[in-house]
Motif scaffolding. Structure first.
Motif, short mmCIF file in Angstrom:
data_model
loop_
_atom_site.label_atom_id
_atom_site.label_comp_id
_atom_site.label_asym_id
_atom_site.label_seq_id
_atom_site.Cartn_x
_atom_site.Cartn_y
_atom_site.Cartn_z
N ASP A 105 7.75 7.11 9.49
CA ASP A 105 6.46 6.67 10.03
C ASP A 105 5.44 6.48 8.89
O ASP A 105 4.75 5.47 8.82
N TYR A 106 5.38 7.46 7.98
CA TYR A 106 4.49 7.34 6.83
C TYR A 106 4.97 6.22 5.90
O TYR A 106 4.17 5.47 5.33
N ALA A 107 6.29 6.13 5.72
CA ALA A 107 6.86 5.10 4.84
C ALA A 107 6.51 3.70 5.35
O ALA A 107 6.15 2.81 4.57
N ASP A 108 6.61 3.52 6.66
CA ASP A 108 6.31 2.21 7.25
C ASP A 108 4.84 1.86 7.10
O ASP A 108 4.48 0.70 6.81
N LYS A 109 3.98 2.84 7.25
CA LYS A 109 2.54 2.64 7.04
C LYS A 109 2.30 2.18 5.60
O LYS A 109 1.53 1.24 5.34
N PHE A 110 2.98 2.82 4.66
CA PHE A 110 2.85 2.52 3.23
C PHE A 110 3.37 1.11 2.91
O PHE A 110 2.73 0.34 2.20
N LEU A 111 4.54 0.76 3.47
CA LEU A 111 5.13 -0.56 3.22
C LEU A 111 4.28 -1.68 3.81
O LEU A 111 4.07 -2.73 3.18
N VAL A 112 3.77 -1.45 5.01
CA VAL A 112 2.90 -2.45 5.66
C VAL A 112 1.63 -2.65 4.84
O VAL A 112 1.17 -3.77 4.63
N ARG A 113 1.06 -1.55 4.37
CA ARG A 113 -0.16 -1.64 3.56
C ARG A 113 0.10 -2.45 2.29
O ARG A 113 -0.70 -3.30 1.90
N HIS A 114 1.25 -2.22 1.65
CA HIS A 114 1.57 -2.94 0.41
C HIS A 114 1.78 -4.43 0.70
O HIS A 114 1.26 -5.29 -0.02
N ALA A 115 2.53 -4.73 1.76
CA ALA A 115 2.85 -6.13 2.07
C ALA A 115 1.60 -6.92 2.45
O ALA A 115 1.43 -8.07 2.05
N THR A 116 0.71 -6.29 3.21
CA THR A 116 -0.44 -7.03 3.75
C THR A 116 -1.69 -6.96 2.87
O THR A 116 -2.42 -7.94 2.76
#
Length: 343
Positions: A105-116
């Motif tokens: 859940d935290y990893a996905d938040k981090f990946l989305v933040r980086h991508a967007t």
């Protein structure tokens, strides 16, 4: 993971061990990525080997299958790798599962933040392994993208050992994806990168950390360059005293020449800090009794200035993940080495 635990154990044993001089010993079994085998060896380690605490391995599927076993056997489990959200955030009461690792859940938040926000992309395509780990990330990625009012242009799946990911990538390309968010371990991640080159698609790729282990760089060669992914730690750059000691121990004990030769840095770092936190809990409990150690982990009194960060009561009854997205860093493959990305 084994190296991180062993070096931490060596440090603890060199200072006299625990509970008035008892030395820590590492007993190893291989779950082979098989949930049924994972459950069998869980019982064997506790019932036959009398293990006080169990450290887990790579696969979310195995870790999830073992969760109820730890409750039944009243044995604490420390997760140094498998990131499925529901491993540590499970419904067991009391919960014997703790983790110094990523949480999907935290990893996905981090990946989305980086991508967007960093890459400024708005049309992500998701490429996920067809397992419980992939499913865990599908939920998390959709959740965090949704909070930014972004919908993936496509969600593609693959199975372990699939030899070619071209069809999935072509569908994402045709759907207009401007970034691919990938959840894969090294063998399949390598096939994705090879397939991306095969179809001639130079799309940015950000990935969960499965590609940090195994033979990803070896399998992909120059094609791995530029693939960014998350980590909990990097051995590149200025190191704290634990980092310096760990690098020296890796060189002396395992012949590692430098940071670029550390296989799967997160496994080493997470397991090292996890072992020190477990030792602190055993010390605080004054016992190796599973329930007492579990209770101590939930209420560690002394701050542990660790490798990844300083842990001040890292676990509570409500929170069994010691690390959050605030502790992650983004790294990239470059010339077969894992190097930090400037944020």
């Amino acid at each position: 993971i084994k190296r991180g635990i062993q070096i931490a154990m060596d440090e603890i044993n060199a200072k006299g061990g625990l509970l008035g001089g008892r030395k820590l010993e590492l007993v190893i079994r291989d779950d082979e990525g098989n949930p049924a085998k994972g459950v069998t060896i869980a019982r064997e380690l506790v019932e036959r080997e009398k293990a006080a605490v169990i450290f887990g391995g790579l696969h979310t599927t195995v870790a999830l299958a073992q969760v109820p076993v730890w409750t039944e056997l009243k044995t604490p489990y420390m997760g140094p790798w498998a990131a499925g959200t529901e491993i540590a955030q499970n419904t067991q009461k009391p919960n014997f599962v703790f983790r110094v690792s990523a949480n999907d859940d935290y990893a996905d938040k981090f990946l989305v933040r980086h991508a967007t926000e960093v890459l400024k992309k708005s049309k992500p395509g998701l490429l996920l392994e067809n397992t419980a780990w992939g499913q865990s990330n599908e939920v998390g990625l959709n959740k965090w993208l949704g909070q930014k009012n972004i919908k993936p242009v496509g969600i593609e799946k693959f199975n372990w050992n699939d030899p070619d990911m071209s069809p999935q990538l072509l569908r994402l390309k045709n759907a207009g994806a401007d970034v691919v968010i990938m959840v894969a371990n090294a063998p399949e991640g390598a096939q994705v990168v090879k397939s991306r080159a095969k179809i001639g698609w130079e799309v940015p790729m950000v990935a969960h950390w499965g590609i940090s282990g195994g033979r990803f760089a070896e399998l992909t060669g120059d094609l791995s360059d530029g693939v960014a992914f998350l980590q909990t730690y990097s051995f590149f750059g200025k190191q704290n005293e634990h980092g310096q000691a760990l690098l020296k121990a890796l060189k002396d004990k395992y012949g590692v020449k430098g940071p670029e030769e550390i296989i799967a840095p997160v496994g080493t770092a997470n397991a090292y800090d996890g072992m020190h936190l477990v030792a602190q809990a055993i010390d605080q409990a004054g016992s190796t009794d599973g329930t007492k150690v579990r209770d101590a982990l939930e209420n560690l009194k002394a701050e542990y200035k660790g490798l990844i960060k300083s842990y001040k009561r890292p676990f509570t009854p409500e929170q069994h993940d010691a690390l959050t997205d605030a502790d992650y860093i983004m790294v990239v493959w470059k010339g077969g080495k894992i190097v930090p990305v400037a944020q």
